[in-house]
Scaffold this motif. Structure first.
Motif: not given
Length: 163
Positions: A120-137
């Protein structure tokens, strides 16, 4: 020694029985009952073990990550604002597209999550990556809360956020 204990869950207190007999440990979920009912069920369970009539419960099959993500989204959409539903739906679609279709919920390891984060970090902003990780956890914690999983596969492991 017999132990009877309760854990708070979304549906109320859930009682568990934990005891040893001839060196074998027996842990059994008694369900959402009163303390008196839990004591009675524990005595019945112990009598079954002593008499040799106890048949251990087969563990329920663990659902696939994609199947549980769909169930999670249905719950989420019914409990949250429509504006946040879209971002969670996109995050769940991203999770479904990244992980293999046959991945079980309990097989979601720290290494797999790190690979997801790197992709994800290769193509998305850090905020978006962190949100998607939050959803997964949150999805994994919810699976434990709903008693779909016995324990969180990421429990005790820190999912580092991007900065």
């Amino acid at each position: 020694m017999m132990t009877l204990y309760a854990k708070p869950r979304q549906k109320g207190l859930v009682y568990y029985s934990d005891f040893r007999y001839h060196g074998q440990r027996y842990v059994h979920c008694l369900g959402t009952v009163t303390k008196t009912q839990a004591r009675h069920l524990e005595q019945v369970l112990r009598a079954q073990v002593i008499e040799g009539r106890y048949l251990p419960q087969e563990p329920a099959p663990v659902p696939l990550l994609r199947d549980f993500a769909q169930r999670y989204y249905e719950w989420y959409a019914s409990h949250h604002r429509p504006l946040s539903n879209r971002s969670v739906r996109l995050a769940l679609e991203s999770i479904g597209n990244h992980f293999p279709a046959d991945l079980c919920l309990d097989a979601c390891s720290q290494m797999a999550v790190e690979g997801y984060k790197q992709a994800l970090s290769l193509r998305l902003a850090p905020r978006t990556v962190n949100f998607r990780l939050h959803v997964l956890t949150h999805l994994l914690r919810t699976a434990v809360e709903w008693e779909v999983l016995a324990s969180d596969p990421l429990k005790g492991r820190k999912v580092r956020r991007l900065r």
